[in-house]
Design a protein around this motif. Structure first.
Motif, PDB file in Angstrom:
ATOM      1  N   GLY A  93      45.977  69.080  53.606  1.00 33.58           N
ATOM      2  CA  GLY A  93      44.795  68.910  52.768  1.00 33.58           C
ATOM      3  C   GLY A  93      44.575  70.085  51.842  1.00 33.58           C
ATOM      4  O   GLY A  93      44.244  69.918  50.663  1.00 33.58           O
ATOM      5  N   ILE A  94      44.786  71.289  52.360  1.00 30.60           N
ATOM      6  CA  ILE A  94      44.590  72.492  51.533  1.00 30.60           C
ATOM      7  C   ILE A  94      45.598  72.532  50.386  1.00 30.60           C
ATOM      8  O   ILE A  94      45.245  72.780  49.229  1.00 30.60           O
ATOM      9  N   MET A 101      47.297  71.206  44.608  1.00 34.36           N
ATOM     10  CA  MET A 101      47.998  70.334  43.673  1.00 34.36           C
ATOM     11  C   MET A 101      47.007  69.664  42.719  1.00 34.36           C
ATOM     12  O   MET A 101      47.270  69.571  41.508  1.00 34.36           O
ATOM     13  N   ALA A 102      45.858  69.237  43.226  1.00 36.32           N
ATOM     14  CA  ALA A 102      44.831  68.638  42.365  1.00 36.32           C
ATOM     15  C   ALA A 102      44.311  69.659  41.354  1.00 36.32           C
ATOM     16  O   ALA A 102      44.084  69.324  40.185  1.00 36.32           O
ATOM     17  N   THR A 160      44.912  62.527  43.967  1.00 34.93           N
ATOM     18  CA  THR A 160      45.326  63.627  44.828  1.00 34.93           C
ATOM     19  C   THR A 160      44.145  64.175  45.617  1.00 34.93           C
ATOM     20  O   THR A 160      44.274  64.484  46.809  1.00 34.93           O
ATOM     21  N   SER A 161      42.996  64.267  44.980  1.00 32.11           N
ATOM     22  CA  SER A 161      41.793  64.729  45.680  1.00 32.11           C
ATOM     23  C   SER A 161      41.399  63.772  46.797  1.00 32.11           C
ATOM     24  O   SER A 161      41.015  64.202  47.894  1.00 32.11           O
ATOM     25  N   ALA A 162      41.505  62.491  46.537  1.00 43.17           N
ATOM     26  CA  ALA A 162      41.201  61.494  47.574  1.00 43.17           C
ATOM     27  C   ALA A 162      42.169  61.622  48.742  1.00 43.17           C
ATOM     28  O   ALA A 162      41.777  61.494  49.912  1.00 43.17           O
ATOM     29  N   MET A 174      43.283  63.552  54.346  1.00 40.46           N
ATOM     30  CA  MET A 174      43.975  64.453  55.286  1.00 40.46           C
ATOM     31  C   MET A 174      42.989  65.277  56.090  1.00 40.46           C
ATOM     32  O   MET A 174      43.159  65.466  57.298  1.00 40.46           O
ATOM     33  N   TRP A 175      41.954  65.791  55.434  1.00 39.15           N
ATOM     34  CA  TRP A 175      40.949  66.575  56.155  1.00 39.15           C
ATOM     35  C   TRP A 175      40.168  65.705  57.133  1.00 39.15           C
ATOM     36  O   TRP A 175      39.791  66.163  58.208  1.00 39.15           O
ATOM     37  N   THR A 176      39.933  64.454  56.763  1.00 43.10           N
ATOM     38  CA  THR A 176      39.245  63.533  57.667  1.00 43.10           C
ATOM     39  C   THR A 176      40.087  63.278  58.906  1.00 43.10           C
ATOM     40  O   THR A 176      39.567  63.266  60.028  1.00 43.10           O
ATOM     41  N   ILE A 177      41.378  63.104  58.723  1.00 38.93           N
ATOM     42  CA  ILE A 177      42.276  62.905  59.869  1.00 38.93           C
ATOM     43  C   ILE A 177      42.283  64.148  60.748  1.00 38.93           C
ATOM     44  O   ILE A 177      42.231  64.049  61.983  1.00 38.93           O
TER      45      ILE A 177
END
Length: 127
Positions: free
Chosen positions: A42-43, A48-49, A103-105, A110-113
Motif C-alpha cells: 500500500g505504501i 506510484m500514485a 492506483t490510489s484505490a 491493500m491497506w484495508t486487507i
C-alpha cells in the motif's frame, strides 16, 4: 484525438504494469508476514500514485515531441503543430490522473486487507 487517447493509455498502462510488477515482487519478498506485505504494498502503491500525479502536472509543460505517446503515434494520426502541444498535454494529463485514481484505490484496498489481517488475528507470519 481518440487514437491519441488510446496510445496514451497504452504507454501509461505499460509503465504502470512495470511498477505493479516491482510492487508485486516486493510483496512476495515480504510474504512471510502478510500484514507487512500488504502494508508495504500500500505504501509503495501510494508512491506510484504520487509519481503519476507529478507526471500529470508535468505533462502541461513537457514538450509534446519528447513524450512517448508522440513517438508511438503514427504520423498520419498526429495533430497539426498549431495545437499539438495543447491536445497532447491534455490527453496525457487526463490519462495520468485516471491511472493515479485507480492506483490510489488499489493502495486503499491493500491497506484495508492489512487492517483486516491485523484485526482478525491472521498475522500467522508475524513474530
Amino acid at each position: 484525438m481518440e487514437r491519441m487517447r488510446r496510445v496514451a493509455f497504452q504507454t501509461v498502462q505499460r509503465a504502470c504494469m512495470f511498477g505493479a510488477l516491482a510492487i508485486f515482487c516486493l510483496m512476495v519478498g515480504l510474504s512471510y508476514d502478510l500484514r507487512l506485505a500488504f502494508k508495504a504494498g500500500g505504501i509503495v502503491t501510494v508512491l506510484m500514485a504520487a509519481i503519476l500525479i507529478y507526471k500529470a502536472h508535468e505533462a502541461r509543460t513537457k514538450p509534446y515531441r519528447k513524450t512517448e505517446m508522440w513517438l508511438c503515434l503514427r504520423k498520419e494520426y498526429r495533430p497539426p503543430e498549431a495545437y499539438a502541444q495543447r491536445v497532447s498535454s491534455t490527453v496525457l494529463r487526463e490519462t495520468y490522473l485516471k491511472f493515479a485514481l485507480w492506483t490510489s484505490a488499489t493502495a486503499v484496498a491493500m491497506w484495508t486487507i492489512a487492517l483486516l489481517i491485523a484485526l482478525t488475528g491472521l498475522d500467522i507470519g508475524a513474530r
